[in-house]
Motif scaffolding. Structure first.
Motif, PDB file in Angstrom:
ATOM      1  N   ILE A 101       0.779  -1.217   0.075  1.00 28.21           N
ATOM      2  CA  ILE A 101      -0.113   0.051   0.094  1.00 28.21           C
ATOM      3  C   ILE A 101       0.987   1.228  -0.081  1.00 28.21           C
ATOM      4  O   ILE A 101       1.842   1.339   0.900  1.00 28.21           O
ATOM      5  CB  ILE A 101      -0.927  -0.074   1.258  1.00 28.21           C
ATOM      6  N   ASN A 102       0.608   2.159  -1.009  1.00 27.41           N
ATOM      7  CA  ASN A 102       1.395   3.278  -0.851  1.00 27.41           C
ATOM      8  C   ASN A 102       0.199   4.439  -0.927  1.00 27.41           C
ATOM      9  O   ASN A 102      -0.283   4.643  -2.131  1.00 27.41           O
ATOM     10  CB  ASN A 102       2.160   3.450  -2.248  1.00 27.41           C
ATOM     11  N   ALA A 103      -0.153   4.854   0.166  1.00 22.44           N
ATOM     12  CA  ALA A 103      -1.236   5.781   0.214  1.00 22.44           C
ATOM     13  C   ALA A 103      -0.804   7.308   0.842  1.00 22.44           C
ATOM     14  O   ALA A 103       0.056   7.449   1.536  1.00 22.44           O
ATOM     15  CB  ALA A 103      -2.190   5.535   1.446  1.00 22.44           C
ATOM     16  N   GLU A 104      -1.651   8.338   0.094  1.00 21.30           N
ATOM     17  CA  GLU A 104      -0.983   9.745   0.426  1.00 21.30           C
ATOM     18  C   GLU A 104      -1.691  10.279   1.833  1.00 21.30           C
ATOM     19  O   GLU A 104      -1.152  10.851   2.528  1.00 21.30           O
ATOM     20  CB  GLU A 104      -1.529  10.542  -0.591  1.00 21.30           C
ATOM     21  N   ASP A 139       1.300 -10.432   4.986  1.00 24.76           N
ATOM     22  CA  ASP A 139       2.377  -9.691   4.619  1.00 24.76           C
ATOM     23  C   ASP A 139       1.930  -8.194   4.235  1.00 24.76           C
ATOM     24  O   ASP A 139       1.214  -8.081   3.210  1.00 24.76           O
ATOM     25  CB  ASP A 139       3.141 -10.296   3.567  1.00 24.76           C
ATOM     26  N   PHE A 140       2.621  -7.171   4.871  1.00 33.14           N
ATOM     27  CA  PHE A 140       2.284  -5.840   4.590  1.00 33.14           C
ATOM     28  C   PHE A 140       3.481  -4.882   4.357  1.00 33.14           C
ATOM     29  O   PHE A 140       4.433  -5.054   5.297  1.00 33.14           O
ATOM     30  CB  PHE A 140       1.589  -5.128   5.765  1.00 33.14           C
ATOM     31  N   ASP A 141       3.399  -4.007   3.357  1.00 32.42           N
ATOM     32  CA  ASP A 141       4.374  -3.164   3.188  1.00 32.42           C
ATOM     33  C   ASP A 141       3.511  -1.645   3.084  1.00 32.42           C
ATOM     34  O   ASP A 141       3.024  -1.675   1.815  1.00 32.42           O
ATOM     35  CB  ASP A 141       5.072  -3.470   1.700  1.00 32.42           C
ATOM     36  N   ILE A 142       3.605  -0.872   3.843  1.00 32.01           N
ATOM     37  CA  ILE A 142       2.943   0.175   3.921  1.00 32.01           C
ATOM     38  C   ILE A 142       3.682   1.553   3.829  1.00 32.01           C
ATOM     39  O   ILE A 142       4.375   1.640   4.841  1.00 32.01           O
ATOM     40  CB  ILE A 142       1.988   0.297   5.015  1.00 32.01           C
ATOM     41  N   THR A 143       3.430   2.329   3.065  1.00 36.87           N
ATOM     42  CA  THR A 143       4.016   3.773   3.074  1.00 36.87           C
ATOM     43  C   THR A 143       2.841   4.741   2.880  1.00 36.87           C
ATOM     44  O   THR A 143       1.836   4.491   2.191  1.00 36.87           O
ATOM     45  CB  THR A 143       4.686   3.995   1.620  1.00 36.87           C
ATOM     46  N   SER A 144       2.854   5.685   3.914  1.00 40.65           N
ATOM     47  CA  SER A 144       1.863   6.666   3.980  1.00 40.65           C
ATOM     48  C   SER A 144       2.263   8.193   3.908  1.00 40.65           C
ATOM     49  O   SER A 144       3.541   8.241   4.579  1.00 40.65           O
ATOM     50  CB  SER A 144       0.940   6.410   5.177  1.00 40.65           C
ATOM     51  N   GLY A 145       1.744   8.985   3.333  1.00 36.90           N
ATOM     52  CA  GLY A 145       2.240  10.366   3.507  1.00 36.90           C
ATOM     53  C   GLY A 145       3.474  10.727   2.793  1.00 36.90           C
ATOM     54  O   GLY A 145       3.969  11.605   2.885  1.00 36.90           O
TER      55      GLY A 145
END
Length: 822
Positions: A286-289, A305-311
């Motif tokens: 997930i790549n979320a603003e 399995d989670f790879d999360i980028t936010s902001g």
């Protein structure tokens, strides 16, 4: 039954041909109404057909309203967990099935520029390309769309639009690759901006692939409950990626989400028990603003399995002021917990306050660089600024006048209200397993109430807090690696009973804080930090372990590489530190250091005259010369607190520095038995009390006249200038108090060379005659003018408030975990 099914399908095929509307994808309600009128005769003549079709489907598919006990769903249980969500009924057997009986196959290549409206219950296989059209569902029954190499796009509305249905299944045929896209600027304002929109329950299953392009706003939106049980799903959206109003329940699947809003979101804030997200398993990128995942109530993850980028990740994090390091308030009196002794050591009664006026001709003028400007606090001394002190206006981009706020301007902008956290829950965040990688501009894991970690592996780089809960935060198992954070773990009440934590922070490592100003003023509040088990390593530039209330270590292994500046301490508690068990080794600076005041397990407190270099081996041996422990702090230090159950009362222990060991080590802690007996003896102690000291430990809490790291005004990293004879020389306009003979009044054993930073000032907890603390109109000590040695720091009140409210909080002067002088 098969022959009957073939006949039904043939009849339905003829009826379906008349249900195709005129070309054009305009979703104007009048056109939809006209189209329905045109097909009403078909609907009327097919009532019997629909009934037969429904019966046929019932024979081949289990009802989707109840979970079937024979399915894997029965393995889901919520026993022994703190959350209230009933997960046992989230998935039905039909949700999980990948087989199906086709009612009708529709070639979309033949439906160019049209709206295909489905009004009968059935299973429809869609194949081919609908270049600019819409699949619309309006029925009282259940509809299953099987996408098999389907490409559906609509320039003026949702590509798949469920207006009404008992339930809809979107099934991805095995091996198929499917795409659903909407356009921009919907012509019908009543139509929600989502490429796939459903007003009723929606399930996505199957083993194929689906790419969703939400060009107007959202990718997949369901105004009811949304379940995903399988599939390879890619979402690219201007707004939220996948949204289920009542809840999102994910059994399995692969998700690749790029969104201008939240990645996953459950949005119901009004109905009790709704607005939650449950994830049993899956693979998520997930790549979320905005937030990677957001649930208005509970967010539960059991595995995946989670790879999360936010902001935009940590590169876009708001710049923190790391305590400013501005000395005590405006560099005035007091070094936080240090300064003058405010209690009589014999009876703990308040000490007599020194009398006399403030020293003459104290420096004045504009605040030094990096300090907000405005009037100095009341009762602050005046006079000309000493030589070499910064003057002039406050630097650019610094707030002026009143205390700074958490916003960069006097008005809150829309940007200030955007939440950019990794995973965020409104009431509870519960994680029992999985593998997680975070790169977040704000918090990585955030709960407005409670946060539980009972398993899983976490690798976190966070622009603010790695883990935050407004109320309680519990870690009982799992591996938590925090490689970057402003503050590592923060909550009102923190309990670590198991697991492994490796934490790096630019401010506090652990911070038990309720977000109130009471704790910021140094008052003990109802917060707690308790470590009863597990392995904890903290590398903090601020306080290592910090509690605005109580701190208890009763088990586990706790290693702290604390601060190198004297405005912070490896251990810091407003209501005392209790050590009843476990292994503790905390190293850092001595200026603001604290040691346990309640220990049923022996503690040795070490204060060294000089800073030791990073990686200097500290070894403690018993009276027979046996190595008890060896630890090499990763940063310079002159304060150590050590406690272990191997320390025996009545026995003598010796400190050695700069030795070597051939043993293996982790985070500076060496396996015992391989010390080379080559260190320099640096003191010893016989354990007559539960807390024993090597060195001038009771002066650890330094401070005094100044304090803090960089000092503003008279304090901070500043030495009083001396001439070649060691005599004090003061800048023009600045004097120290003198007696009737003109001699400078100083405390006993005063050494001007020691007046540095937070350590500096008048050591030994004494204040010289001629100094007077500021008072209010009633003659009471005005604590608001006695700012802590850590200077000013922007603090958010995280006690259940949303981000907008937090953005408008007024920043407190002084460190939110520092006591005021006195």
């Amino acid at each position: 039954m098969k022959n009957q099914k073939k006949n039904v399908n043939s009849m339905f095929a003829a009826a379906a041909a008349f249900m195709l509307l005129m070309t054009g994808c305009s979703l104007n309600s009048a056109e939809v109404s006209n189209s329905q009128e045109e097909t009403s005769s078909v609907a009327e003549t097919s009532d019997e057909l629909t009934t037969e079709l429904t019966a046929s489907l019932a024979d081949n598919s289990s009802d989707n309203t109840d979970a079937v006990s024979a399915s894997p769903v029965s393995n889901l249980s919520a026993e022994g967990v703190p959350y209230s969500t009933d997960i046992s009924s989230l998935f039905t057997e039909r949700d999980l099935r990948t087989d199906y009986e086709i009612t009708e196959t529709i070639n979309l290549n033949e439906v160019t520029d049209s709206v295909l409206t489905i009004t009968g219950e059935g299973t429809y296989e869609l194949t081919g390309t609908l270049k600019d059209g819409q699949i619309r569902i309006n029925t009282e029954g259940k509809v299953q769309l099987v996408l098999n190499q389907a490409n559906i796009s609509c320039s003026t509305g949702s590509a798949i639009y469920v207006e009404n249905a008992k339930k809809v299944f979107i099934t991805l045929a095995d091996g198929s690759e499917n795409t659903v896209s909407d356009g921009t600027g919907y012509s019908d304002e009543t139509t929600d901006g989502a490429a796939i929109y459903s007003a009723d329950s929606l399930t996505i299953n199957g083993t194929g692939s689906l790419t969703v392009n939400g060009n107007e706003d959202e990718g997949i939106t369901c105004k009811d409950d949304l379940a995903v049980t399988a599939g390879n799903i890619t979402v690219n959206s201007v707004g939220t990626g996948i949204k289920g109003k009542d809840y999102i329940a994910i059994y399995d699947g692969t998700f690749n989400i790029t969104s201008g809003g939240d990645g996953l979101k459950a949005s119901n804030t009004t109905d009790e028990g709704m607005g939650f997200i449950y994830i049993r398993n899956g693979n998520f990128t997930i790549n979320a603003e905005e937030d990677g995942m957001q649930a208005e109530s509970e967010l539960i993850i059991e595995n995946g399995d989670f790879d999360i980028t936010s902001g935009g990740g940590t590169a876009n994090a708001e710049q923190k002021h790391d305590d400013f390091g501005m000395g005590g308030g405006f560099g005035g009196f007091g070094g936080g917990r240090g300064g003058w002794d405010m209690q009589n050591s014999d009876n703990n009664a308040p000490a007599d306050m020194p009398s006399g006026n403030a020293p003459a001709d104290m420096p004045s003028g504009d605040a030094p660089a990096d300090m907000p400007s405005g009037d100095a606090p009341a009762d602050m001394p005046s006079g000309d600024a000493p030589a070499d002190m910064p003057s002039g206006d406050a630097p650019a981009d610094m707030p002026s006048g009143d205390a700074p706020t958490n916003t960069t301007s006097s008005e809150t902008t829309e940007e200030d209200t955007i939440s950019i956290k990794g995973i965020k829950a409104g009431s509870m965040l519960y994680i029992s397993g999985g593998s997680f990688k975070f790169n977040t501009a704000d918090d990585a894991l955030h709960s407005n109430n409670s946060l539980y970690i009972t398993g899983g592996e976490f690798n976190i780089a966070a622009g603010d807090k790695a883990l935050h809960a407004d109320a309680d935060l519990t870690i009982s198992d799992g591996i938590v690696n925090i490689t970057q954070s402003y503050e590592g773990i923060e909550a009102s009440d923190i309990l670590v009973s198991g697991g492994t934590i490796n934490l790096t922070s630019s401010d506090d490592g652990f911070n038990a804080s309720d977000g109130s100003e009471q704790g910021a003023m140094g008052n003990a509040v109802s917060c707690s930090l308790e470590i009863s088990g597990g392995y904890v390593y903290v590398n903090a530039d601020g306080d290592g372990l910090d509690s605005n209330g109580s701190m208890t270590i009763s088990g586990g292994t706790v290693l702290v590489d604390g601060p190198t500046n004297d405005g912070n301490g490896a251990l810091d508690s407003n209501n005392g530190i209790s050590v009843t068990g476990g292994f503790l080794f905390a190293a850092g600076s001595s200026g603001m250091a604290e040691y346990p005041d309640d220990a049923s397990q022996n503690v040795i407190v070490i204060t060294l005259d000089n800073y030791q270099n990073a990686n200097t081996l500290v070894t403690i041996c018993d009276e027979d010369g046996n190595e008890i422990t060896s630890f090499a702090p990763s940063k310079q230090f002159n304060s150590v607190v050590f406690s272990s159950d191997v320390l025996e009362s009545g026995k003598t222990y010796t400190l050695y520095l700069n030795g070597t060991s051939t043993a293996s080590h982790e985070n500076g802690l060496y396996t015992t038995g391989s010390y080379q007996n080559d260190g320099t003896e640096s003191g010893s102690v016989t354990l007559d009390d539960s807390v024993s000291f090597i060195g001038t430990a009771k002066g650890m809490m330094g401070g005094g006249f100044g304090g803090g790291r960089m000092g503003g005004g008279f304090g901070g990293q500043m030495e009083l200038p001396t001439d070649e004879n060691g005599e004090i020389t003061l800048p023009e306009g600045m004097e120290l108090p003198t007696d009737e003979n003109g001699d400078v009044i100083t405390p006993e054993n005063f050494d001007p060379s020691q007046m540095q930073g937070g350590q500096g000032g008048f050591r030994g907890g004494q204040m010289p005659d001629g100094f007077e603390l500021p008072t209010d109109e009633n003659g009471e000590i005005d604590r608001s003018q006695m700012k802590a040695g850590k200077g000013m720091k922007d603090r958010q009140n995280n006690s259940g408030q949303d981000d907008t409210a937090q953005a408008n909080q007024t920043a407190n002067f002084g460190h939110d975990r520092e006591q005021q002088a006195g």
